[in-house]
Design a protein around this motif. Structure first.
Motif, PDB file in Angstrom:
ATOM      1  N   PRO A  58       4.349  -2.183  31.385  1.00  0.00           N
ATOM      2  CA  PRO A  58       5.399  -1.781  32.345  1.00  0.00           C
ATOM      3  C   PRO A  58       4.844  -1.424  33.720  1.00  0.00           C
ATOM      4  O   PRO A  58       5.456  -1.733  34.729  1.00  0.00           O
ATOM      5  CB  PRO A  58       6.040  -0.559  31.691  1.00  0.00           C
ATOM      6  CG  PRO A  58       5.626  -0.586  30.281  1.00  0.00           C
ATOM      7  CD  PRO A  58       4.384  -1.395  30.182  1.00  0.00           C
ATOM      8  N   TYR A  59       3.689  -0.785  33.777  1.00  0.00           N
ATOM      9  CA  TYR A  59       3.129  -0.428  35.084  1.00  0.00           C
ATOM     10  C   TYR A  59       2.754  -1.656  35.886  1.00  0.00           C
ATOM     11  O   TYR A  59       2.799  -1.655  37.102  1.00  0.00           O
ATOM     12  CB  TYR A  59       1.930   0.511  34.942  1.00  0.00           C
ATOM     13  CG  TYR A  59       0.737  -0.095  34.255  1.00  0.00           C
ATOM     14  CD1 TYR A  59       0.570   0.043  32.883  1.00  0.00           C
ATOM     15  CD2 TYR A  59      -0.218  -0.807  34.958  1.00  0.00           C
ATOM     16  CE1 TYR A  59      -0.521  -0.520  32.235  1.00  0.00           C
ATOM     17  CE2 TYR A  59      -1.307  -1.370  34.324  1.00  0.00           C
ATOM     18  CZ  TYR A  59      -1.448  -1.223  32.959  1.00  0.00           C
ATOM     19  OH  TYR A  59      -2.517  -1.791  32.328  1.00  0.00           O
ATOM     20  N   SER A  60       2.401  -2.732  35.199  1.00  0.00           N
ATOM     21  CA  SER A  60       2.060  -3.971  35.883  1.00  0.00           C
ATOM     22  C   SER A  60       3.288  -4.583  36.557  1.00  0.00           C
ATOM     23  O   SER A  60       3.214  -5.081  37.669  1.00  0.00           O
ATOM     24  CB  SER A  60       1.448  -4.956  34.892  1.00  0.00           C
ATOM     25  OG  SER A  60       1.195  -6.185  35.508  1.00  0.00           O
ATOM     26  N   ARG A 112       3.761  -4.968  40.596  1.00  0.00           N
ATOM     27  CA  ARG A 112       4.087  -6.245  41.248  1.00  0.00           C
ATOM     28  C   ARG A 112       5.355  -6.132  42.082  1.00  0.00           C
ATOM     29  O   ARG A 112       5.454  -6.698  43.169  1.00  0.00           O
ATOM     30  CB  ARG A 112       4.244  -7.352  40.213  1.00  0.00           C
ATOM     31  CG  ARG A 112       2.936  -7.964  39.806  1.00  0.00           C
ATOM     32  CD  ARG A 112       3.136  -9.165  38.969  1.00  0.00           C
ATOM     33  NE  ARG A 112       3.715  -8.696  37.698  1.00  0.00           N
ATOM     34  CZ  ARG A 112       4.279  -9.473  36.798  1.00  0.00           C
ATOM     35  NH1 ARG A 112       4.366 -10.757  36.999  1.00  0.00           N
ATOM     36  NH2 ARG A 112       4.773  -8.979  35.690  1.00  0.00           N
ATOM     37  N   LEU A 113       6.340  -5.393  41.575  1.00  0.00           N
ATOM     38  CA  LEU A 113       7.593  -5.223  42.303  1.00  0.00           C
ATOM     39  C   LEU A 113       7.357  -4.455  43.602  1.00  0.00           C
ATOM     40  O   LEU A 113       7.866  -4.837  44.665  1.00  0.00           O
ATOM     41  CB  LEU A 113       8.606  -4.480  41.426  1.00  0.00           C
ATOM     42  CG  LEU A 113      10.015  -4.354  41.963  1.00  0.00           C
ATOM     43  CD1 LEU A 113      10.631  -5.728  42.202  1.00  0.00           C
ATOM     44  CD2 LEU A 113      10.867  -3.554  41.004  1.00  0.00           C
ATOM     45  N   VAL A 114       6.566  -3.384  43.549  1.00  0.00           N
ATOM     46  CA  VAL A 114       6.248  -2.613  44.753  1.00  0.00           C
ATOM     47  C   VAL A 114       5.472  -3.474  45.738  1.00  0.00           C
ATOM     48  O   VAL A 114       5.742  -3.468  46.943  1.00  0.00           O
ATOM     49  CB  VAL A 114       5.455  -1.329  44.392  1.00  0.00           C
ATOM     50  CG1 VAL A 114       4.858  -0.687  45.622  1.00  0.00           C
ATOM     51  CG2 VAL A 114       6.353  -0.358  43.653  1.00  0.00           C
ATOM     52  N   LYS A 115       4.525  -4.235  45.231  1.00  0.00           N
ATOM     53  CA  LYS A 115       3.716  -5.105  46.091  1.00  0.00           C
ATOM     54  C   LYS A 115       4.584  -6.156  46.779  1.00  0.00           C
ATOM     55  O   LYS A 115       4.434  -6.422  47.982  1.00  0.00           O
ATOM     56  CB  LYS A 115       2.643  -5.774  45.239  1.00  0.00           C
ATOM     57  CG  LYS A 115       1.571  -6.467  46.000  1.00  0.00           C
ATOM     58  CD  LYS A 115       0.511  -6.976  45.042  1.00  0.00           C
ATOM     59  CE  LYS A 115      -0.660  -7.533  45.765  1.00  0.00           C
ATOM     60  NZ  LYS A 115      -1.709  -7.978  44.852  1.00  0.00           N
ATOM     61  N   LYS A 116       5.507  -6.725  46.040  1.00  0.00           N
ATOM     62  CA  LYS A 116       6.406  -7.747  46.580  1.00  0.00           C
ATOM     63  C   LYS A 116       7.312  -7.164  47.674  1.00  0.00           C
ATOM     64  O   LYS A 116       7.479  -7.749  48.741  1.00  0.00           O
ATOM     65  CB  LYS A 116       7.250  -8.308  45.435  1.00  0.00           C
ATOM     66  CG  LYS A 116       8.069  -9.506  45.763  1.00  0.00           C
ATOM     67  CD  LYS A 116       8.785  -9.969  44.503  1.00  0.00           C
ATOM     68  CE  LYS A 116       9.487 -11.266  44.671  1.00  0.00           C
ATOM     69  NZ  LYS A 116      10.167 -11.679  43.450  1.00  0.00           N
TER      70      LYS A 116
END
Length: 192
Positions: free
Chosen positions: A131-133, A137-141
């Motif tokens: 889940p942290y991955s 990725r969502l935050v990075k995007k």
């Protein structure tokens, strides 16, 4: 800090100066040329009223100064300090370009060194990201999207990006308020 009404008045004054110059320099503009002229003069007026103290305001000036056709408008809105601000803004763009290239190169090296990323297996044998991955990725995007929206955002770290974004939003709000007021006044004059 200045009051909201004085900021809006300064913006309106500089924006109208830019629009007058665009209108007098080229009488028969296409819709797209007129749209670009309105946006460019609004951006430069906003950066000018902000006194070039933020990265986004310097990035707007740098972006405009890259095109030789905009030099008269820059000189007209910014005034006698145009050369100084243009030089500082070009340095901002040059530094952001090199830092972005360095970040991309370092990310490639990191990805190679990580090798295969870890994933969890479900009971049925399918692979699932932790889940942290997914959140990472969502935050990075979304951060990358924000970097593309804020002028000069490509070279900012996360904290600077948030600060600049908040400041940019406040000033854009003032810009929108002035434009709406001008549109309403124009509609009232046309109605009479």
């Amino acid at each position: 800090m200045h009051s909201a009404s004085s900021i809006k008045q300064k913006f309106l004054k500089k924006w109208i100066m830019g629009l007058q110059l665009c209108n007098s320099s080229k009488k028969n503009m296409t819709i797209m040329e007129r749209r670009k002229a309105i946006k460019l003069s609004a951006d430069l007026a906003l950066a000018s009223v902000r006194n070039y103290t933020t990265r986004w305001s310097r990035a707007l000036v740098a972006s405009a100064s890259q095109n030789d056709d905009n030099q008269a408008l820059l000189q007209h809105i910014i005034g006698s300090d145009a050369a100084k601000h243009k030089k500082a803004s070009i340095n901002v763009v040059a530094n952001s370009t090199t830092s972005v290239a360095k970040k991309i190169a370092s990310k490639k090296i990191l990805k190679r060194s990580w090798g295969i990323r870890r994933v969890r297996k479900l009971s049925n044998g399918a692979l699932k990201d932790p889940p942290y991955s997914i959140a990472k990725r969502l935050v990075k995007k979304r951060t990358q999207l924000l970097k593309n929206l804020v002028p000069g955002g490509e070279s900012m770290d996360a904290i600077s990006l948030i600060e600049e974004t908040l400041d940019y939003m406040v000033w854009l709000r003032a810009q929108v308020d002035v434009m709406r007021s001008l549109a309403r006044a124009s509609e009232r004059l046309d109605g009479k």
